[in-house]
Scaffold this motif. Structure first.
Motif, PDB file in Angstrom:
ATOM      1  N   ASP A   1      90.041  47.565  48.962  1.00 15.74           N
ATOM      2  CA  ASP A   1      90.700  47.895  47.705  1.00 15.74           C
ATOM      3  C   ASP A   1      90.123  49.202  47.145  1.00 15.74           C
ATOM      4  O   ASP A   1      88.907  49.306  46.929  1.00 15.74           O
ATOM      5  N   TYR A   2      91.008  50.184  46.890  1.00 12.60           N
ATOM      6  CA  TYR A   2      90.570  51.481  46.373  1.00 12.60           C
ATOM      7  C   TYR A   2      91.319  51.835  45.090  1.00 12.60           C
ATOM      8  O   TYR A   2      92.437  51.388  44.854  1.00 12.60           O
ATOM      9  N   PHE A   3      90.654  52.699  44.284  1.00 12.67           N
ATOM     10  CA  PHE A   3      91.291  53.286  43.101  1.00 12.67           C
ATOM     11  C   PHE A   3      91.168  54.793  43.209  1.00 12.67           C
ATOM     12  O   PHE A   3      90.073  55.328  43.433  1.00 12.67           O
TER      13      PHE A   3
ATOM     14  N   ARG B   1      96.241  52.548  42.787  1.00 19.03           N
ATOM     15  CA  ARG B   1      95.451  51.381  43.234  1.00 19.03           C
ATOM     16  C   ARG B   1      96.075  50.926  44.555  1.00 19.03           C
ATOM     17  O   ARG B   1      97.239  50.525  44.612  1.00 19.03           O
TER      18      ARG B   1
ATOM     19  N   ASN C   1      88.656  43.407  39.585  1.00 17.29           N
ATOM     20  CA  ASN C   1      88.724  43.392  41.035  1.00 17.29           C
ATOM     21  C   ASN C   1      89.825  42.424  41.475  1.00 17.29           C
ATOM     22  O   ASN C   1      90.496  41.795  40.648  1.00 17.29           O
TER      23      ASN C   1
ATOM     24  N   ILE D   1      85.705  46.622  36.573  1.00 16.81           N
ATOM     25  CA  ILE D   1      85.282  47.970  36.962  1.00 16.81           C
ATOM     26  C   ILE D   1      85.709  48.938  35.872  1.00 16.81           C
ATOM     27  O   ILE D   1      86.868  48.928  35.440  1.00 16.81           O
TER      28      ILE D   1
ATOM     29  N   ILE E   1      86.436  49.839  45.292  1.00 16.20           N
ATOM     30  CA  ILE E   1      86.221  48.951  44.163  1.00 16.20           C
ATOM     31  C   ILE E   1      85.157  47.900  44.458  1.00 16.20           C
ATOM     32  O   ILE E   1      84.479  47.407  43.558  1.00 16.20           O
ATOM     33  N   ASN E   2      84.946  47.592  45.723  1.00 22.74           N
ATOM     34  CA  ASN E   2      83.988  46.553  46.084  1.00 22.74           C
ATOM     35  C   ASN E   2      82.538  47.013  45.952  1.00 22.74           C
ATOM     36  O   ASN E   2      81.697  46.315  45.394  1.00 22.74           O
TER      37      ASN E   2
ATOM     38  N   LYS F   1      80.301  48.510  37.548  1.00 21.82           N
ATOM     39  CA  LYS F   1      80.867  47.202  37.865  1.00 21.82           C
ATOM     40  C   LYS F   1      80.141  46.145  37.031  1.00 21.82           C
ATOM     41  O   LYS F   1      78.912  46.128  36.958  1.00 21.82           O
TER      42      LYS F   1
END
Length: 342
Positions: free
Chosen positions: A129-131, A122, A59, A66, A156-157, A92
């Protein structure tokens, strides 16, 4: 004395033979046990699902890990999932790999899944925050020609995710690329920021057919299938053959473009050459005008072969395997051409 020695020798020999027999019995039993056990172990190994880590990253503040994992991966390719049920999970962990949370991103029954390891992103969207990554699903067997793409955007969170789908198939004009469209999803489209991000990401996929400017013209010869459908079924594909057939003349060799064909699927007379492709199109060639034209456009995958024959100078009969008692009769001289001037 001699008698005593003889008795002792017999006892000793018997003891040796008994020990030898027990040893052989032990070895034999061990061998039988191994023979009975090894196949079971092998069978168990064959049924073992191979789970792999597809993607792994930290992260933003490097306090968590992750991982995105897939089940039933191929022996030689981690990014190919070939089981009867394929699952992709996001997890996670703390830095010591203590599991904090996991969520299932994909469950796919009776489909092969291919993950594109190079098409990832990313990126932050609205401060989060995204993937992003993409998968391709291909149904097992040949009953369904569809190819289904999914573009996944993972938060991601909290591991919340969004999926934009693209449905299509491999067409004559697209070749090895998927010819289709993004599916409608009102809920996703309502979230404009996420939808736009996913759409822009998906549109760049190497799997999607991207026509050139020339290929965007419906009258271009590579679009003859789509043009024929549009002319004959303006309200959508129908099961019955059109009463009045509409077609288009092409100077380009449609036989060559459509692919190889068997010689026993060709009929001709002084005016026409007709080729019937196995479970596919019927294409004609006007020998006088030296032009090609589609007679019928179809794509069939199971139990739908057909035969063609001339029943008069300008008429052909098409008998389908699934309905051979009700053949279609087509008068080639009555086909309406959209570009008759040629």
């Amino acid at each position: 004395m001699s008698t005593i020695k003889t008795k002792l020798a017999i006892i000793l020999l018997s003891s040796i033979m008994l020990h030898s027999c027990k040893k052989e019995e032990k070895i034999s039993n061990q061998k039988v046990h191994e023979e009975n056990t090894l196949p079971k172990i092998k069978e168990d190994n064959d049924e073992t699902v191979r789970t792999v880590t597809l993607f792994s990253f930290n992260n933003e503040d490097n306090t968590e890990v992750i991982k995105i994992s897939g089940s039933d991966a191929g022996d030689e390719d981690d990014f190919y999932l070939g089981g009867a049920k394929n699952i992709i999970i996001a997890s996670k962990y703390k830095k010591n790999l203590e599991l904090l949370k996991s969520d299932t991103l994909v469950i796919s029954d009776y489909n092969h899944i291919v993950i594109d390891p190079k098409h990832t992103l990313r990126k932050k969207n609205q401060g989060v925050d995204y993937f992003l990554f993409s998968i391709k699903e291909s149904p097992l067997g040949n009953g369904d020609p569809g190819i289904y793409l999914s573009f996944i955007m993972l938060n991601i969170n909290n591991l919340k995710f969004y999926t934009l789908k693209y449905d299509g198939e491999y067409s004559l004009r697209s070749g090895e690329f998927v010819d289709g469209e993004f599916t409608k999803d009102k809920t996703l489209e309502a979230n404009t920021a996420i939808y736009n991000e996913l759409y822009q990401f998906g549109a760049k996929s190497k799997w999607i057919y991207k026509p050139t400017e020339e290929e965007k013209d419906i009258n271009y010869y590579k679009n003859f299938e789509q043009k024929w459908d549009e002319d004959n079924y303006p309200e959508g594909k129908e099961s019955s053959y059109p009463t009045i057939v509409k077609s288009t003349y092409y100077s380009e060799n449609l036989f060559e473009f459509n692919g190889e064909y068997d010689k026993d699927r060709v009929i001709e007379n002084d005016d026409f050459k007709i080729v019937s492709y196995f479970r596919n199109n019927i294409i004609g060639y006007d020998k006088n005008k030296k032009l090609y034209f589609p007679i019928t456009v179809e794509s069939c995958h199971v139990g739908c072969d057909k035969e063609i024959k001339f029943i008069s100078e300008n008429e052909i009969e098409i008998s389908h395997e699934t309905d051979s008692e009700r053949p279609d009769i087509i008068n080639l001289s009555k086909i309406e051409f959209t570009n008759e001037e040629l």
